[in-house]
Design a protein around this motif. Structure first.
Motif, PDB file in Angstrom:
ATOM      1  N   LYS A  39       0.853  -1.290  -0.020  1.00 44.11           N
ATOM      2  CA  LYS A  39       0.095   0.152  -0.241  1.00 44.11           C
ATOM      3  C   LYS A  39       0.957   1.331  -0.060  1.00 44.11           C
ATOM      4  O   LYS A  39       1.891   1.446   0.719  1.00 44.11           O
ATOM      5  CB  LYS A  39      -1.085  -0.091   1.382  1.00 44.11           C
ATOM      6  N   SER A  40       0.478   2.044  -0.701  1.00 41.37           N
ATOM      7  CA  SER A  40       1.220   3.689  -0.975  1.00 41.37           C
ATOM      8  C   SER A  40       1.131   4.347   0.230  1.00 41.37           C
ATOM      9  O   SER A  40       0.272   4.230   1.181  1.00 41.37           O
ATOM     10  CB  SER A  40       0.828   4.132  -2.127  1.00 41.37           C
ATOM     11  N   LYS A  41       2.026   5.443   0.323  1.00 40.52           N
ATOM     12  CA  LYS A  41       1.729   6.375   1.361  1.00 40.52           C
ATOM     13  C   LYS A  41       0.666   7.470   1.307  1.00 40.52           C
ATOM     14  O   LYS A  41       0.277   8.356   2.110  1.00 40.52           O
ATOM     15  CB  LYS A  41       2.932   6.913   1.364  1.00 40.52           C
ATOM     16  N   LEU A  42      -0.065   7.325  -0.021  1.00 41.92           N
ATOM     17  CA  LEU A  42      -1.154   8.312  -0.063  1.00 41.92           C
ATOM     18  C   LEU A  42      -2.405   8.112   1.013  1.00 41.92           C
ATOM     19  O   LEU A  42      -2.661   6.547   1.089  1.00 41.92           O
ATOM     20  CB  LEU A  42      -1.707   8.114  -1.665  1.00 41.92           C
ATOM     21  N   GLY A  43      -2.833   9.128   1.494  1.00 46.79           N
ATOM     22  CA  GLY A  43      -3.982   8.758   2.736  1.00 46.79           C
ATOM     23  C   GLY A  43      -4.926   8.187   1.982  1.00 46.79           C
ATOM     24  O   GLY A  43      -5.292   8.087   0.829  1.00 46.79           O
ATOM     25  N   GLU A  44      -5.477   7.261   2.886  1.00 42.34           N
ATOM     26  CA  GLU A  44      -6.799   6.573   2.725  1.00 42.34           C
ATOM     27  C   GLU A  44      -7.858   7.187   3.462  1.00 42.34           C
ATOM     28  O   GLU A  44      -8.029   7.041   4.767  1.00 42.34           O
ATOM     29  CB  GLU A  44      -6.282   4.997   3.350  1.00 42.34           C
ATOM     30  N   TYR A  45      -8.755   8.042   2.634  1.00 38.55           N
ATOM     31  CA  TYR A  45      -9.791   8.764   3.296  1.00 38.55           C
ATOM     32  C   TYR A  45     -11.241   8.219   3.131  1.00 38.55           C
ATOM     33  O   TYR A  45     -11.301   7.481   1.911  1.00 38.55           O
ATOM     34  CB  TYR A  45      -9.857  10.250   2.714  1.00 38.55           C
ATOM     35  N   ILE A  46     -11.983   8.291   3.911  1.00 36.28           N
ATOM     36  CA  ILE A  46     -13.426   7.662   3.858  1.00 36.28           C
ATOM     37  C   ILE A  46     -14.483   8.704   3.293  1.00 36.28           C
ATOM     38  O   ILE A  46     -14.496   9.797   3.818  1.00 36.28           O
ATOM     39  CB  ILE A  46     -13.829   7.054   5.246  1.00 36.28           C
ATOM     40  N   ARG A  47     -15.065   8.229   2.253  1.00 40.00           N
ATOM     41  CA  ARG A  47     -15.899   8.876   1.578  1.00 40.00           C
ATOM     42  C   ARG A  47     -17.327   9.005   2.141  1.00 40.00           C
ATOM     43  O   ARG A  47     -17.829   7.765   2.464  1.00 40.00           O
ATOM     44  CB  ARG A  47     -16.038   8.712   0.121  1.00 40.00           C
ATOM     45  N   PRO A  48     -18.073  10.035   2.817  1.00 36.29           N
ATOM     46  CA  PRO A  48     -19.305   9.600   3.391  1.00 36.29           C
ATOM     47  C   PRO A  48     -20.357   9.216   2.395  1.00 36.29           C
ATOM     48  O   PRO A  48     -20.241   9.617   1.263  1.00 36.29           O
ATOM     49  CB  PRO A  48     -19.427  10.970   3.818  1.00 36.29           C
ATOM     50  N   GLU A  49     -21.644   8.546   2.962  1.00 34.83           N
ATOM     51  CA  GLU A  49     -22.388   7.879   1.970  1.00 34.83           C
ATOM     52  C   GLU A  49     -23.076   8.975   1.249  1.00 34.83           C
ATOM     53  O   GLU A  49     -23.468  10.203   1.802  1.00 34.83           O
ATOM     54  CB  GLU A  49     -23.438   7.095   2.622  1.00 34.83           C
ATOM     55  N   GLY A  50     -23.277   8.978  -0.002  1.00 38.25           N
ATOM     56  CA  GLY A  50     -23.983   9.979  -0.890  1.00 38.25           C
ATOM     57  C   GLY A  50     -22.986  11.096  -1.466  1.00 38.25           C
ATOM     58  O   GLY A  50     -23.478  11.936  -2.219  1.00 38.25           O
TER      59      GLY A  50
END
Length: 398
Positions: free
Chosen positions: A191-202
């Motif tokens: 896995k890269s160092k690029l951030g893993e962000y969570i997209r809110p539903e919708g």
């Protein structure tokens, strides 16, 4: 002695023309022609017996690039082939510089299970071997059982779990026959160092992705998620490595670790460094301050750890040649070696059971600038990684 070469090459998004791999990103036919030409040049220059590739979206594009490398290599041979019409210097060094084509080589491709529709593609990895494969290649990505890493509070209470079901990219395991021996090779792209962000539903995107509303805390959490995933993937790879070492098999691990040699994820893969002297250390079951490990136990602990360690080819080369530094990637102005070739102690001449040793370490496209290549019309065409290769000489009969 028998010598062979093994290399790692992150090609940076190899896919055919007019195909959207990431959102709004594709190659025109002209861009693809330039990229294939550049990659083929690099492969022909490496001229390695075994190459582990990362960021392969399409097997067909890789095969076409290898075929082009063969054409370039054969043209070079024709120009240098010994003959009465050639200058002496060509005849004298031809045996060492001759290109050997990949016409009969074996190619194993591991597609990514997360690969999706145009704009949502995900890359896999591949291994090319002139030496063939002794067994059917194995892909590690979908875990038989979800990996649950439990946490505990400092008071001893249950602290939750970090869970993964699949790796972000596949690990490809191949068994390569060399001079009567079989060497296990793992090719990985963590896995890269690029951030893993969570997209809110919708929502159309994760809030942290909006740099006009910069969220340093949210982006730091994204980096933490990426790091935890990378370390979990490193642990899965470590388990596969230890299984091979305990079976007595020589091991080489190569690929894009997306972390430096001393990063936690890399140390998970290679194994811990033994303490200088465990006879100085308080025992795990100590009943008083004098309970230390014995000299015999210290020697046994050290051997148990050393037997399962991997060693970076780059550092072995630096020690051998007194070279200053090797860089394989630059991101955000940070120059480091994130592409690695790691060797089990079977290739360390100081170990009594060694089967050979690394005699040279080569780097192409070295000392990179981040995001650009001086010959590339655009940043995306040439690889943003250096290509690394180890030359290994094996001892006589196994």
């Amino acid at each position: 002695m028998t010598a062979f070469t093994i290399a790692s090459f992150n090609v940076k998004n190899l896919i055919g023309p007019d195909k959207e791999y990431y959102r709004f990103q594709s190659y025109t036919p002209e861009e693809y022609a330039w990229k294939e030409d550049w990659l083929a040049d690099q492969i022909a220059t490496l001229n390695a017996d075994v190459i582990g590739f990362q960021e392969i979206f399409e097997e067909d594009a890789l095969r076409a690039t290898i075929a082009r490398a063969d054409r370039y290599g054969m043209d070079s041979n024709a120009a240098s082939l010994p003959g009465a019409d050639k200058r002496y210097r060509h005849r004298a060094i031809f045996d060492r510089l001759a290109y050997r084509d990949y016409g009969n080589a074996a190619l194993a491709f591991a597609p990514n299970v997360h690969d999706g529709a145009p704009g949502q593609r995900r890359p896999g990895v591949a291994v090319l071997s002139r030496l063939g494969f002794a067994e059917e290649p194995q892909i590690i990505q979908v875990l038989d059982r979800p990996l649950q890493i439990p946490f505990q509070t400092f008071g001893g209470d249950e602290g939750g779990h970090f869970t993964i079901h699949k790796l972000s990219r596949p690990i490809l395991k191949v068994r390569v026959p060399v001079a009567g021996r079989v060497i296990t090779v793992f090719n990985c792209h963590l896995k890269s160092k690029l951030g893993e962000y969570i997209r809110p539903e919708g929502a159309e995107f994760a809030p942290e992705a909006d740099l006009t509303q910069y969220d340093p805390i949210g982006r730091a959490l994204g980096a933490a998620r990426a790091a935890m995933r990378r370390m979990a993937e490193a642990w899965v790879l470590r388990g596969a490595i230890v299984q091979q070492l305990r079976a007595g098999n020589p091991v080489i691990v190569l690929g894009d670790f997306n972390d430096g040699e001393h990063a936690v994820s890399t140390e998970i893969i290679t194994g811990e460094v033994p303490f200088r002297n465990y006879a100085w250390m308080l025992r795990h079951d100590a009943q008083h301050r004098g309970d230390r490990y014995t000299e015999a136990e210290s020697a046994q602990i050290t051997e148990d750890i050393e037997a399962l360690r991997l060693h970076p080819a780059e550092k072995l080369f630096v020690r051998k040649s007194l070279r200053d530094m090797v860089y394989t990637a630059a991101f955000g102005g940070n120059y480091e070696s994130i592409d690695q070739i790691m060797l089990s102690r079977h290739f360390l001449p100081d170990w009594k059971g060694h089967i050979g040793e690394m005699t040279y370490f080569s780097v192409l496209n070295d000392h990179l600038t981040d995001g650009s290549h001086p010959e590339a019309p655009y940043n995306k065409l040439a690889s943003d990684h250096g290509q690394i290769m180890a030359t290994i000489e094996l001892n006589g009969d196994p």
